[in-house]
Design a protein around this motif. Structure first.
Motif, short mmCIF file in Angstrom:
data_model
loop_
_atom_site.label_atom_id
_atom_site.label_comp_id
_atom_site.label_asym_id
_atom_site.label_seq_id
_atom_site.Cartn_x
_atom_site.Cartn_y
_atom_site.Cartn_z
N ASP A 39 -6.58 5.14 -5.98
CA ASP A 39 -5.28 3.84 -7.19
C ASP A 39 -4.11 3.24 -5.86
O ASP A 39 -3.10 2.69 -5.99
CB ASP A 39 -4.89 4.74 -8.03
CG ASP A 39 -5.62 4.91 -8.69
OD1 ASP A 39 -6.47 4.63 -9.75
OD2 ASP A 39 -5.17 5.95 -10.04
N TRP A 40 -4.26 3.58 -4.10
CA TRP A 40 -3.42 2.87 -4.00
C TRP A 40 -3.26 2.22 -2.93
O TRP A 40 -4.95 1.26 -2.99
CB TRP A 40 -3.09 4.28 -2.23
CG TRP A 40 -2.23 4.20 -1.55
CD1 TRP A 40 -2.33 3.47 0.13
CD2 TRP A 40 -0.96 4.21 -1.83
NE1 TRP A 40 -1.04 3.06 0.28
CE2 TRP A 40 -0.36 3.89 -0.32
CE3 TRP A 40 0.16 4.57 -2.64
CZ2 TRP A 40 1.41 3.40 -0.27
CZ3 TRP A 40 1.30 4.90 -2.56
CH2 TRP A 40 2.15 4.49 -1.89
N ASP A 41 -2.21 1.06 -3.11
CA ASP A 41 -2.27 -0.51 -2.68
C ASP A 41 -1.43 -0.85 -1.80
O ASP A 41 -0.15 0.29 -2.11
CB ASP A 41 -2.81 -1.12 -3.32
CG ASP A 41 -2.56 -1.43 -4.74
OD1 ASP A 41 -1.12 -1.18 -4.47
OD2 ASP A 41 -2.68 -1.90 -5.71
N SER A 42 -1.20 -1.69 -1.38
CA SER A 42 0.46 -2.29 -0.81
C SER A 42 1.39 -2.28 -1.50
O SER A 42 2.09 -2.23 -1.09
CB SER A 42 0.29 -3.24 0.21
OG SER A 42 -0.57 -4.67 -0.32
N TYR A 44 1.95 0.22 -4.55
CA TYR A 44 2.78 0.79 -4.43
C TYR A 44 3.48 0.94 -3.37
O TYR A 44 4.22 1.75 -3.58
CB TYR A 44 1.20 1.89 -4.68
CG TYR A 44 1.18 1.87 -6.29
CD1 TYR A 44 1.76 2.11 -7.42
CD2 TYR A 44 -0.72 2.04 -6.07
CE1 TYR A 44 1.48 2.32 -8.58
CE2 TYR A 44 -1.34 2.39 -7.60
CZ TYR A 44 -0.41 2.42 -8.52
OH TYR A 44 -0.91 2.36 -9.83
#
Length: 81
Positions: A39-42, A44
């Motif tokens: 789920d990680w993205d910029s 976040y």
């Protein structure tokens, strides 16, 4: 959240990630590389920096945060021992 970094522990950090930025995070995932967090993205990252600054009362070194490879790395930068 406490405004003192001395009482802002890793459990508080995990709660902040879940509650403030809305990312489902398990405590065992904190040290995982960002590539292992589906789920990680910029977005976040931006939310996390803002939430950490509010929670700890200190500026987070964004340049160093961008070099971090895990949430634990960001925690270590934002909440020095």
């Amino acid at each position: 959240m406490s405004s003192s970094t001395s009482t802002f522990g890793l459990d508080d950090f995990v709660r902040l990630v879940r509650d403030e930025i809305g990312m489902p995070l398990k405590p065992e995932q904190v040290a995982a590389d960002f590539d292992e967090l589906p789920d990680w993205d910029s977005l976040y990252l931006l939310k996390l920096v803002t939430a950490l600054e509010l929670a700890t009362g200190h500026k987070v070194p964004v340049g160093k945060v961008l070099e971090a490879r895990s949430l634990k790395g960001i925690y270590d930068l934002a909440v020095p021992a």
